[in-house]
Design a protein around this motif. Structure first.
Motif, PDB file in Angstrom:
ATOM      1  N   GLU A   1       7.534  40.017  63.021  1.00 13.68           N
ATOM      2  CA  GLU A   1       7.856  40.454  64.342  1.00 13.68           C
ATOM      3  C   GLU A   1       9.502  41.531  63.607  1.00 13.68           C
ATOM      4  O   GLU A   1      10.205  40.765  64.200  1.00 13.68           O
ATOM      5  CB  GLU A   1       9.018  38.731  65.335  1.00 13.68           C
ATOM      6  N   PHE A   2       8.983  42.160  63.243  1.00 13.54           N
ATOM      7  CA  PHE A   2       9.936  43.299  62.921  1.00 13.54           C
ATOM      8  C   PHE A   2      10.362  44.020  64.124  1.00 13.54           C
ATOM      9  O   PHE A   2      12.274  44.744  64.199  1.00 13.54           O
ATOM     10  CB  PHE A   2       9.500  44.512  62.549  1.00 13.54           C
ATOM     11  N   ASP A   3      10.185  43.769  65.656  1.00 11.56           N
ATOM     12  CA  ASP A   3      10.075  44.175  66.702  1.00 11.56           C
ATOM     13  C   ASP A   3      11.785  44.215  67.391  1.00 11.56           C
ATOM     14  O   ASP A   3      12.338  45.355  67.706  1.00 11.56           O
ATOM     15  CB  ASP A   3       9.147  44.210  66.663  1.00 11.56           C
ATOM     16  N   LEU A   4      12.204  43.163  66.502  1.00 11.62           N
ATOM     17  CA  LEU A   4      13.446  42.500  67.121  1.00 11.62           C
ATOM     18  C   LEU A   4      14.119  42.244  65.990  1.00 11.62           C
ATOM     19  O   LEU A   4      15.564  42.945  66.391  1.00 11.62           O
ATOM     20  CB  LEU A   4      13.645  41.412  68.260  1.00 11.62           C
ATOM     21  N   ALA A   5      14.211  41.626  65.069  1.00  6.53           N
ATOM     22  CA  ALA A   5      15.036  41.646  64.219  1.00  6.53           C
ATOM     23  C   ALA A   5      15.210  42.731  63.379  1.00  6.53           C
ATOM     24  O   ALA A   5      15.847  42.949  62.284  1.00  6.53           O
ATOM     25  CB  ALA A   5      14.305  40.438  62.925  1.00  6.53           C
ATOM     26  N   GLY A   6      14.256  43.364  63.283  1.00  8.66           N
ATOM     27  CA  GLY A   6      14.929  44.752  62.828  1.00  8.66           C
ATOM     28  C   GLY A   6      16.302  45.545  62.901  1.00  8.66           C
ATOM     29  O   GLY A   6      16.436  46.586  62.590  1.00  8.66           O
ATOM     30  N   ALA A   7      16.623  44.826  64.225  1.00 13.93           N
ATOM     31  CA  ALA A   7      18.151  45.338  64.399  1.00 13.93           C
ATOM     32  C   ALA A   7      19.089  44.996  63.202  1.00 13.93           C
ATOM     33  O   ALA A   7      20.053  45.617  63.325  1.00 13.93           O
ATOM     34  CB  ALA A   7      18.210  44.836  65.891  1.00 13.93           C
ATOM     35  N   ILE A   8      19.001  44.148  62.677  1.00 13.25           N
ATOM     36  CA  ILE A   8      19.809  43.844  62.004  1.00 13.25           C
ATOM     37  C   ILE A   8      19.549  44.657  60.351  1.00 13.25           C
ATOM     38  O   ILE A   8      20.422  44.709  60.126  1.00 13.25           O
ATOM     39  CB  ILE A   8      19.485  41.911  61.084  1.00 13.25           C
ATOM     40  N   ASN A   9      18.223  44.633  60.295  1.00  8.46           N
ATOM     41  CA  ASN A   9      17.489  45.687  59.195  1.00  8.46           C
ATOM     42  C   ASN A   9      18.861  46.943  59.347  1.00  8.46           C
ATOM     43  O   ASN A   9      19.565  47.530  58.392  1.00  8.46           O
ATOM     44  CB  ASN A   9      16.827  46.311  58.822  1.00  8.46           C
ATOM     45  N   PHE A  10      18.314  47.853  60.257  1.00  7.98           N
ATOM     46  CA  PHE A  10      19.194  48.616  60.924  1.00  7.98           C
ATOM     47  C   PHE A  10      20.495  48.833  60.825  1.00  7.98           C
ATOM     48  O   PHE A  10      21.201  49.996  60.758  1.00  7.98           O
ATOM     49  CB  PHE A  10      18.687  49.480  61.902  1.00  7.98           C
ATOM     50  N   ARG A  11      21.866  47.959  61.284  1.00  6.85           N
ATOM     51  CA  ARG A  11      22.599  47.523  61.883  1.00  6.85           C
ATOM     52  C   ARG A  11      23.742  47.671  60.499  1.00  6.85           C
ATOM     53  O   ARG A  11      24.829  48.708  60.259  1.00  6.85           O
ATOM     54  CB  ARG A  11      22.880  47.075  62.431  1.00  6.85           C
ATOM     55  N   GLU A  12      22.980  46.872  59.693  1.00  2.00           N
ATOM     56  CA  GLU A  12      23.521  46.263  58.750  1.00  2.00           C
ATOM     57  C   GLU A  12      22.898  46.271  57.256  1.00  2.00           C
ATOM     58  O   GLU A  12      24.047  45.833  55.750  1.00  2.00           O
ATOM     59  CB  GLU A  12      24.065  44.634  59.116  1.00  2.00           C
ATOM     60  N   ALA A  13      22.076  46.229  57.187  1.00  2.00           N
ATOM     61  CA  ALA A  13      21.276  46.318  55.852  1.00  2.00           C
ATOM     62  C   ALA A  13      20.312  46.960  55.009  1.00  2.00           C
ATOM     63  O   ALA A  13      19.958  46.916  53.897  1.00  2.00           O
ATOM     64  CB  ALA A  13      20.840  45.284  55.775  1.00  2.00           C
ATOM     65  N   TYR A  14      20.512  48.348  55.961  1.00  2.00           N
ATOM     66  CA  TYR A  14      19.002  49.303  55.458  1.00  2.00           C
ATOM     67  C   TYR A  14      19.956  50.447  56.062  1.00  2.00           C
ATOM     68  O   TYR A  14      20.721  50.442  57.765  1.00  2.00           O
ATOM     69  CB  TYR A  14      18.513  49.408  55.915  1.00  2.00           C
ATOM     70  N   ALA A  15      20.731  51.676  54.969  1.00  2.00           N
ATOM     71  CA  ALA A  15      21.339  52.580  55.852  1.00  2.00           C
ATOM     72  C   ALA A  15      20.583  54.502  55.072  1.00  2.00           C
ATOM     73  O   ALA A  15      21.292  55.520  55.663  1.00  2.00           O
ATOM     74  CB  ALA A  15      22.974  52.720  54.777  1.00  2.00           C
ATOM     75  N   GLN A  16      19.999  53.507  54.434  1.00  2.00           N
ATOM     76  CA  GLN A  16      19.043  55.033  53.844  1.00  2.00           C
ATOM     77  C   GLN A  16      17.937  56.074  54.698  1.00  2.00           C
ATOM     78  O   GLN A  16      17.554  55.702  55.489  1.00  2.00           O
ATOM     79  CB  GLN A  16      18.231  54.517  52.827  1.00  2.00           C
ATOM     80  N   ARG A  17      18.351  57.254  54.516  1.00  2.00           N
ATOM     81  CA  ARG A  17      17.995  58.169  55.243  1.00  2.00           C
ATOM     82  C   ARG A  17      16.728  59.433  54.429  1.00  2.00           C
ATOM     83  O   ARG A  17      17.166  59.440  53.441  1.00  2.00           O
ATOM     84  CB  ARG A  17      19.058  59.328  55.801  1.00  2.00           C
ATOM     85  N   PRO A  18      15.798  59.824  54.839  1.00  2.00           N
ATOM     86  CA  PRO A  18      14.632  61.072  54.460  1.00  2.00           C
ATOM     87  C   PRO A  18      15.840  61.982  53.794  1.00  2.00           C
ATOM     88  O   PRO A  18      17.239  62.637  54.175  1.00  2.00           O
ATOM     89  CB  PRO A  18      14.286  61.771  55.798  1.00  2.00           C
ATOM     90  N   ASP A  19      16.467  62.745  52.698  1.00  2.00           N
ATOM     91  CA  ASP A  19      16.725  63.514  52.171  1.00  2.00           C
ATOM     92  C   ASP A  19      15.368  64.545  51.984  1.00  2.00           C
ATOM     93  O   ASP A  19      16.042  65.789  50.810  1.00  2.00           O
ATOM     94  CB  ASP A  19      17.077  63.086  51.088  1.00  2.00           C
ATOM     95  N   GLY A  20      14.378  64.869  51.972  1.00  4.86           N
ATOM     96  CA  GLY A  20      13.776  66.289  51.945  1.00  4.86           C
ATOM     97  C   GLY A  20      13.049  66.499  51.134  1.00  4.86           C
ATOM     98  O   GLY A  20      12.213  67.151  50.823  1.00  4.86           O
TER      99      GLY A  20
END
Length: 391
Positions: free
Chosen positions: A238-257
């Motif tokens: 159920e990533f639809d809700l818990a994904g908030a943890i991922n993006f706020r604190e545990a994952y910061a990678q962004r596309p680099d082209g």
């Protein structure tokens, strides 16, 4: 899936503000306590790991698993409303683990964390070291910067072909992209998954099938990963809700082209979640203070937590030992629970130095055929694709 009652699954509850946090416990009280933390964020603990808990109980563990807040039996508050995103934090998840240990009257436990669960395990060790007797860190990471290490390794291996064994598949992949037969996002989704399932041989056959116009398997793999990010499998993922943890604190990678970028599929769903605000603790600075035995499990085909990341964690812990599995990919706990429990037993006894020499035998234990079976089915599909244009 609608669950009418949680009694049949052995679910217990502990109050956490307006959330009755769910957990399960199996095994003999007084046996070796094992706190097993699955990955995610968004992975269920109760339903997906029933077999693991039965195996652990038979092997002399008192195993406890906490349903992550925002997931399954811990998704809603007492009024039946989904937990708000601001309640979904790494710190709250760690305190959930402590609350369940308290409810079980377990002072110290062997803590087994896989993937994101390994990140939580380290956070528990950093904030509540008195609750840890030993630790298994399986296919995990210690900082958001480790995702860049993973991406760099994958590109060297499968795009640039720095390894002699991957030069051919890297050239085939570059040719497909140059011909416009696959998109950048599809490459980012399918290529790592196929490699983890079957290594260079399976990926080579898959790329050849796509080059020949047979895309059915490629498209199925892409849809499978996209469903994990965008869909919901109640009580399982159920990533639809818990994904908030991922993006706020545990994952910061962004596309680099650049090509072969695993950040692309995450970027597509990032707008649904809070922006990255920073990690709740500096784990690389905390790891040297871990005074307990730490087994760092690493699969050779793991592209989500590569060997260099595992070696860094091992080197930062005073009593860390790398446990390398040549035939495994991501998460020993998920794909070979019998082997994971042996690793847990040796680590609990303080005999983890013996484990590196045993990994070949552990991979051969019964009950570890899930990944091999999936890879075999995919190979059969590719074989069939030569006889059918429908694949």
């Amino acid at each position: 899936m609608k669950i009418r009652s949680d009694r049949r699954f052995g679910v217990r509850r502990v109050p956490r503000d307006d959330l009755d946090l769910a957990y399960v416990r199996e095994g003999r009280t007084g046996a070796t306590p094992l706190l097993a933390i699955p990955g995610g964020p968004g992975m269920g603990s109760v339903l997906p790991y029933r077999r693991l808990r039965r195996m652990a109980a038979r092997r002399g563990f008192d195993v406890v698993m906490v349903e992550h807040r925002g997931v399954g039996f811990s998704r809603r508050d007492r009024l039946g409303a989904d937990l708000p995103q601001e309640r979904l934090t790494v710190s709250a998840a760690v305190e959930d683990l402590v609350a369940v240990l308290d409810a079980c009257a377990i002072d110290r436990a062997v803590v087994y964390g896989t993937s994101y669960g390994g990140y939580l395990a380290q956070m528990l060790g950093a904030t509540h070291p008195e609750r840890v007797s030993a630790m298994v860190l399986d296919s995990t990471y210690a900082s958001v910067g480790d995702f860049d290490r993973n991406r760099d390794h994958m590109r060297r291996l499968l795009w640039e072909g720095d390894d002699p064994g991957s030069q051919g598949v890297a050239a085939a992949l570059r040719a497909l992209v140059a011909a416009g037969k696959v998109t950048d996002e599809q490459v980012a989704i399918v290529v790592p998954l196929a490699y983890e399932l079957g290594g260079v041989p399976l990926l080579t056959r898959l790329l050849a099938a796509v080059d020949g116009g047979r895309r059915r398997l490629w498209d199925r793999l892409a849809a499978m990963v996209e469903a994990e990010l965008s869909g919901v499998r109640p009580y399982v993922l159920e990533f639809d809700l818990a994904g908030a943890i991922n993006f706020r604190e545990a994952y910061a990678q962004r596309p680099d082209g650049l090509p072969l970028d695993p950040a692309l599929p995450y970027a597509r769903v990032a707008a649904r979640f809070p922006a990255f605000a920073g990690e709740p603790a500096d784990l690389p600075a905390a790891l040297p203070n871990f005074t307990w035995p730490v087994a760092v499990v690493s699969g050779a085909r793991d592209l989500r937590s590569v060997r260099a990341v595992a070696e860094r964690i091992r080197d930062l812990t005073p009593h860390g030992v790398l446990v390398p599995f040549d035939g495994m990919a991501h998460s020993l706990l998920d794909f070979h629970p019998a082997a994971a429990l042996v690793v847990s037993r040796y680590t609990a006894r303080g005999d983890l130095e013996l484990l590196p020499a045993l990994t070949g035998r552990l991979e051969a234990l019964p009950g570890g055929r899930r990944a091999a079976l999936v890879a075999a089915l995919l190979r059969l599909s590719l074989t069939g694709s030569r006889r059918s244009s429908r694949l």
